[in-house]
Scaffold this active site. Structure first.
Site, PDB file in Angstrom:
ATOM      1  N   LYS A  11     -53.761  68.663   2.819  1.00  0.00           N
ATOM      2  CA  LYS A  11     -52.722  69.029   3.806  1.00  0.00           C
ATOM      3  C   LYS A  11     -51.360  68.548   3.306  1.00  0.00           C
ATOM      4  CE  LYS A  11     -51.828  64.639   5.299  1.00  0.00           C
ATOM      5  NZ  LYS A  11     -50.598  63.929   4.937  1.00  0.00           N
ATOM      6  N   PRO A  95     -54.886  65.101  -5.889  1.00  0.00           N
ATOM      7  CA  PRO A  95     -54.563  63.766  -6.416  1.00  0.00           C
ATOM      8  C   PRO A  95     -54.888  62.681  -5.384  1.00  0.00           C
ATOM      9  CG  PRO A  95     -52.603  65.192  -6.376  1.00  0.00           C
ATOM     10  CD  PRO A  95     -53.732  65.989  -5.830  1.00  0.00           C
ATOM     11  N   ALA A 105     -59.987  64.751   3.801  1.00  0.00           N
ATOM     12  CA  ALA A 105     -60.514  66.118   3.630  1.00  0.00           C
ATOM     13  C   ALA A 105     -61.979  66.056   3.203  1.00  0.00           C
ATOM     14  CB  ALA A 105     -59.682  66.868   2.596  1.00  0.00           C
ATOM     15  N   ASP A 137     -56.335  61.282   9.724  1.00  0.00           N
ATOM     16  CA  ASP A 137     -56.112  62.670   9.290  1.00  0.00           C
ATOM     17  C   ASP A 137     -57.384  63.519   9.314  1.00  0.00           C
ATOM     18  OD1 ASP A 137     -53.452  62.119   8.837  1.00  0.00           O
ATOM     19  OD2 ASP A 137     -53.676  61.817   6.673  1.00  0.00           O
TER      20      ASP A 137
HETATM   21  P1  ATP Z   1     -53.450  60.112   3.616  1.00  0.00           P
HETATM   22  O1  ATP Z   1     -52.513  61.243   3.337  1.00  0.00           O
HETATM   23  O2  ATP Z   1     -54.537  60.432   4.621  1.00  0.00           O
HETATM   24  O3  ATP Z   1     -52.793  58.781   3.823  1.00  0.00           O
HETATM   25  P2  ATP Z   1     -53.917  59.958   0.830  1.00  0.00           P
HETATM   26  O4  ATP Z   1     -53.985  61.371   0.389  1.00  0.00           O
HETATM   27  O5  ATP Z   1     -52.614  59.261   0.630  1.00  0.00           O
HETATM   28  O6  ATP Z   1     -54.345  59.889   2.325  1.00  0.00           O
HETATM   29  P3  ATP Z   1     -56.484  59.460  -0.375  1.00  0.00           P
HETATM   30  O7  ATP Z   1     -56.484  60.428  -1.503  1.00  0.00           O
HETATM   31  O8  ATP Z   1     -57.329  59.771   0.795  1.00  0.00           O
HETATM   32  O9  ATP Z   1     -54.999  59.119   0.094  1.00  0.00           O
HETATM   33  O10 ATP Z   1     -56.879  58.024  -1.004  1.00  0.00           O
HETATM   34  C1  ATP Z   1     -56.582  56.805  -0.362  1.00  0.00           C
HETATM   35  C2  ATP Z   1     -57.553  55.738  -0.839  1.00  0.00           C
HETATM   36  O11 ATP Z   1     -58.851  56.039  -0.346  1.00  0.00           O
HETATM   37  C3  ATP Z   1     -57.687  55.631  -2.344  1.00  0.00           C
HETATM   38  O12 ATP Z   1     -57.302  54.344  -2.711  1.00  0.00           O
HETATM   39  C4  ATP Z   1     -59.142  55.874  -2.671  1.00  0.00           C
HETATM   40  O13 ATP Z   1     -59.678  54.943  -3.562  1.00  0.00           O
HETATM   41  C5  ATP Z   1     -59.853  55.774  -1.320  1.00  0.00           C
HETATM   42  N1  ATP Z   1     -60.896  56.801  -1.112  1.00  0.00           N
HETATM   43  C6  ATP Z   1     -62.027  56.620  -0.409  1.00  0.00           C
HETATM   44  N2  ATP Z   1     -62.745  57.756  -0.376  1.00  0.00           N
HETATM   45  C7  ATP Z   1     -62.082  58.682  -1.072  1.00  0.00           C
HETATM   46  C8  ATP Z   1     -62.323  60.049  -1.390  1.00  0.00           C
HETATM   47  N3  ATP Z   1     -63.446  60.691  -1.002  1.00  0.00           N
HETATM   48  N4  ATP Z   1     -61.378  60.709  -2.096  1.00  0.00           N
HETATM   49  C9  ATP Z   1     -60.241  60.077  -2.470  1.00  0.00           C
HETATM   50  N5  ATP Z   1     -59.973  58.779  -2.222  1.00  0.00           N
HETATM   51  C10 ATP Z   1     -60.870  58.070  -1.519  1.00  0.00           C
END
Ligand code: ATP
Length: 293
Positions: A11, A95, A105, A137
């Site tokens: 998203k 990423p 997601a 989210d």
């Molecule tokens: P948001 O926008 O919801 O704050 P984000 O996109 O910034 O999330 P994510 O990619 O969800 O962040 O990753 C945040 C942390 O979650 C990372 O440090 C990662 O190690 C951990 N994590 C746990 N499960 C997952 C997963 N299935 N995919 C990616 N990261 C994950």
């Protein structure tokens, strides 16, 4: 059915304001989410061993109980009174820790996919109620399309979906702690929801130029003061031909541009390719999770 394949869409936030601080330490938001075409593949299989295993080759994604997909599987299994063994394979394109809700997601894909695979019959509403306990989210990732999010981002109202609006995403690879950024905001324990977010009217009209001009994210203030290179990247992105507007998504570090067409998006993508760790053209998506068997 032994196995199900689910697309877990990322998203972006087209608008994000922090309107107050809650007693539980979370902040109340007023945000507009939109799903995008970029997705991870999440494959869920029944397995004989009576446990949950997660497989993912991305070096920054944990494969144990810290993984949000693992937590989603455990939660759903408990809610259903036990489901036997489950194997989850995650092929990451989103990423990590980038403000694109990749982990959320994946969790949404597991809730949706396991509900189908095991024929559990939980409604979308119930899955969203489960989802918020895993991450703020997750409900939106299940909802998909476009939505206004209030509360911690979980009280959702559907907005008209934007179809195939070209986007360019750039991620400089900077790791940003969401918690640290929220800590920098000095909010009192009150919530003032504002009315009449201007960008909503452009979304309702499908006016992409108006949307581009009215993108807003309050979190740019604390992030840009700490990481001026992200602000500089956003400025450079905004000078590209065919760019209608730019914004940082969530707590960053991804910045995106709303582009006039896919041609200008691709030209800008070539320009940035060697400058950032992640660069991709995509479009707005009508779905958050999608079964792809
Ligand atoms: P948001 O926008 O919801 O704050 P984000 O996109 O910034 O999330 P994510 O990619 O969800 O962040 O990753 C945040 C942390 O979650 C990372 O440090 C990662 O190690 C951990 N994590 C746990 N499960 C997952 C997963 N299935 N995919 C990616 N990261 C994950």
């Amino acid at each position: 059915m032994q196995k199900i394949r689910v697309r877990a869409h990322a998203k972006i936030n087209l608008y994000l304001d922090v309107v107050g601080k809650r007693e539980d330490g979370y902040h109340d938001l007023e945000t507009i989410f939109h799903s995008i075409g970029l997705y991870d593949d999440v494959i869920i299989s029944k397995q004989e061993a009576n446990d949950i295993t997660v497989h993912c080759e991305h070096p920054r994604v944990p494969c144990d109980s810290r993984n949000l997909a693992y937590q989603a599987a455990e939660f759903l299994s408990d809610a259903a009174g036990g489901l036997g063994g489950v194997r989850i394979d995650i092929y990451k394109r989103i990423p990590v820790a980038a403000g694109l809700a990749g982990g959320s997601a994946n969790a949404a894909a597991v809730l949706h996919g396991m509900n189908e695979l095991f024929g559990l019959g939980f409604t979308q509403e119930t899955l969203m109620r489960f989802g918020v306990q895993l991450g703020a989210d997750v409900p939106f990732c299940l909802h998909g399309g476009a939505a206004l999010g209030l509360g911690i981002g979980d009280r959702l109202t559907r907005l008209p979906t934007l179809f195939d609006v070209p986007l360019l995403l750039l991620n400089p690879g900077t790791e940003i702690s969401t918690a640290a950024i929220f800590k920098k905001l000095n909010f009192s324990l009150t919530t003032h929801e504002k009315e009449g977010i201007i960008i909503k009217t452009y979304i309702k009209k499908g006016d992409v130029v108006g949307i581009g001009k009215n993108l807003y994210n309050l979190l740019e203030v604390p992030v840009f003061s700490q990481y001026p290179e992200i602000a500089a990247l956003k400025t450079e992105l905004s000078t590209q031909a065919g760019c209608y507007g730019t914004l940082m998504s969530g707590s960053g570090a991804t910045v995106f541009a709303v582009m006039r067409n896919s041609d200008t998006a691709c030209k800008s993508e070539s320009y940035f390719k060697s400058k950032v760790s992640f660069c991709a053209t995509t479009v707005t998506s009508p779905v958050g999770v999608y079964i792809d068997n």
